[in-house]
Design a protein around this motif. Structure first.
Motif, PDB file in Angstrom:
ATOM      1  N   UNK A   1       0.803  -1.232   0.000  1.00 45.81           N
ATOM      2  CA  UNK A   1       0.000   0.000   0.000  1.00 45.81           C
ATOM      3  C   UNK A   1       0.831   1.274   0.000  1.00 45.81           C
ATOM      4  N   UNK A   2       2.127   1.169   0.351  1.00 44.29           N
ATOM      5  CA  UNK A   2       2.981   2.361   0.320  1.00 44.29           C
ATOM      6  C   UNK A   2       3.131   2.861  -1.112  1.00 44.29           C
ATOM      7  N   UNK A   3       3.374   1.942  -2.049  1.00 48.33           N
ATOM      8  CA  UNK A   3       3.497   2.334  -3.454  1.00 48.33           C
ATOM      9  C   UNK A   3       2.186   2.901  -3.989  1.00 48.33           C
ATOM     10  N   UNK A   4       1.078   2.272  -3.588  1.00 46.30           N
ATOM     11  CA  UNK A   4      -0.231   2.763  -4.038  1.00 46.30           C
ATOM     12  C   UNK A   4      -0.482   4.171  -3.492  1.00 46.30           C
ATOM     13  N   UNK A   5      -0.065   4.410  -2.260  1.00 43.14           N
ATOM     14  CA  UNK A   5      -0.208   5.747  -1.670  1.00 43.14           C
ATOM     15  C   UNK A   5       0.640   6.763  -2.439  1.00 43.14           C
ATOM     16  N   UNK A   6       1.878   6.425  -2.714  1.00 45.37           N
ATOM     17  CA  UNK A   6       2.801   7.368  -3.348  1.00 45.37           C
ATOM     18  C   UNK A   6       2.376   7.722  -4.767  1.00 45.37           C
ATOM     19  N   UNK A   7       1.861   6.739  -5.514  1.00 45.73           N
ATOM     20  CA  UNK A   7       1.595   6.973  -6.926  1.00 45.73           C
ATOM     21  C   UNK A   7       0.116   7.132  -7.266  1.00 45.73           C
ATOM     22  N   UNK A   8      -0.774   6.575  -6.437  1.00 43.95           N
ATOM     23  CA  UNK A   8      -2.201   6.685  -6.722  1.00 43.95           C
ATOM     24  C   UNK A   8      -2.958   7.474  -5.665  1.00 43.95           C
ATOM     25  N   UNK A   9      -2.301   7.807  -4.570  1.00 43.90           N
ATOM     26  CA  UNK A   9      -2.925   8.631  -3.547  1.00 43.90           C
ATOM     27  C   UNK A   9      -3.905   7.901  -2.643  1.00 43.90           C
ATOM     28  N   UNK A  10      -3.958   6.577  -2.685  1.00 48.30           N
ATOM     29  CA  UNK A  10      -4.851   5.816  -1.814  1.00 48.30           C
ATOM     30  C   UNK A  10      -4.196   5.678  -0.438  1.00 48.30           C
TER      31      UNK A  10
END
Length: 309
Positions: free
Chosen positions: A261-270
Motif C-alpha cells: 500500500x505504500x506504493x499505491x499511496x505514493x503513486x495513486x494517492x490511496x
C-alpha cells in the motif's frame, strides 16, 4: 567513486548478509505488484499469463538455465516449478473469490508451517526468537487488516490458505539438499512456462479477447510486472535462499504486504488506514529486531552449504 564504494561495502558482507539483502530486495520488488496490477486493465488470468511470459523471458535471458526434456527434468526442479505455479494461481483465484485482505493474510500463514516443517525436513532449528517474531508479526498483520477480514467466502479463503501451504513448500524445496544455483532459476523458469501454457489455453477458450489482449498502456505495466516484479525479484530470491533459512526468508517476505500500500499511496494517492500503518510498523519492527539479534548471535565464521553461490 560511489559505485566502487558500494561494491566495497557489498564485498564486506558475509554470504548470509548478502542473502538477506537479496531476499529484502525481492520483497520490495514483489510489493510493487498491487500498484501495477491496478494500472493494467486486464483481468486476473490475463495479467498472470502475460506476467509469467515476461518473467520467463527475463530469467531465460539473464540466467539461461538449462531445461531438460520433461521426463529428464529432476524431481526437485519439478517440485519447485509446481509449488511456484500453484502459489501464483491459487493466490490470483483467491483474490477473485474473497477479499484481497483475506488472500494476503491467509497466504502469509507460510511462516507458521515453516516453524514446524523447517526442523523436520531441513534440520533448521526453530528458536524462541523465531517463535516470538512470528507471533508479533501475525499480531501486526491482524492490525494491518482489522475491519477488512471477512469469513463468508469459504472457497476463496480455502484457496488462499492452500497458497500459504504451497508457498511454504516452495521455501522448503529451495533450501532442500541438492538444490543448487542452477536448480533454483530452472525451477522458476519451468513454473512460469507452466503458467503461460495453462493460461494461454484458458484465455484462448474465452469468448472475450479484450480480457487478455493488452493495449499499449497495459503492455508497459505487464512488462514491469514480468521483468521486475516477478523475474528479477525471483532471481534475487533464489540467490538469497542459498544462504538464508526458510523461516527467516519467509519472515522477511512479510514486508511485501506492508510495502504494497505504500506504493499505491505514493503513486495513486490511496491512503491506508491508521490500523494498517500501525500493523505495518509492528511487522517491520519485529522482522528488523529479529534480524539484528540473530546476526549478533551468529558465529563469526559460519559454514555455508556447498550449493551456496
Amino acid at each position: 567513486m560511489e559505485f566502487s564504494a558500494a561494491r566495497g561495502r557489498a564485498a564486506a558482507l558475509t554470504p548470509h548478509q548478502r542473502g538477506l539483502a537479496a531476499i529484502l530486495g525481492a520483497a520490495v520488488l514483489w510489493s510493487t505488484g498491487g500498484l501495477f496490477i491496478k494500472w493494467v486493465s486486464l483481468d486476473a488470468p490475463g495479467v498472470t499469463m502475460w506476467r509469467s511470459l515476461f518473467a520467463a523471458l527475463t530469467i531465460a535471458v539473464l540466467v539461461r538455465p538449462r531445461l531438460e526434456m520433461p521426463w529428464r527434468t529432476p524431481r526437485l526442479t519439478w517440485g519447485i516449478a509446481v509449488a511456484y505455479a500453484l502459489t501464483l494461481v491459487m493466490f490470483v483465484a483467491a483474490t477473485k473469490l474473497t477479499t484481497a485482505a483475506n488472500a494476503i493474510f491467509l497466504q502469509y500463514t507460510a511462516p507458521v508451517y515453516l516453524l514446524f516443517a523447517g526442523p523436520i525436513f531441513l534440520k533448521e532449528p526453530t528458536t524462541r526468537l523465531d517463535l516470538a517474531t512470528v507471533a508479533v508479526a501475525f499480531a501486526g498483520m491482524g492490525l494491518f487488516f482489522v475491519g477488512r477480514l471477512e469469513g463468508d467466502a469459504l472457497a476463496g479463503n480455502a484457496l488462499a490458505l492452500a497458497s500459504g501451504v504451497t508457498l511454504a513448500a516452495m521455501f522448503l524445496l529451495l533450501r532442500a539438499p541438492g538444490c543448487s544455483a542452477e536448480t533454483r532459476p530452472a525451477g522458476m523458469l519451468l513454473g512460469n512456462l507452466l503458467l503461460v501454457a495453462a493460461l494461454a489455453i484458458v484465455n484462448a477458450a474465452r469468448a472475450e479477447p479484450g480480457l487478455f489482449a493488452p493495449s499499449l498502456r497495459d503492455l508497459a505495466g505487464l512488462v514491469f510486472l514480468g521483468v521486475v516484479q516477478i523475474g528479477l525479484a525471483y532471481l534475487l530470491f533464489g540467490y538469497g535462499m542459498a544462504t538464508v533459512g526458510a523461516l527467516e526468508a519467509s519472515l522477511i517476505g512479510l514486508l511485501e504486504p506492508v510495502l504494497n500500500p505504500v506504493w499505491v499511496l505514493l503513486f495513486l494517492g490511496e491512503r491506508p488506514g491508521r490500523w494498517a500503518v500501525l500493523g505495518g510498523a509492528v511487522i517491520i519492527g519485529a522482522v528488523a529486531v529479529r534480524t539484528v539479534l540473530a546476526e549478533r548471535r551468529r558465529p563469526a565464521a559460519v559454514l555455508h552449504p556447498a550449493n551456496a553461490p
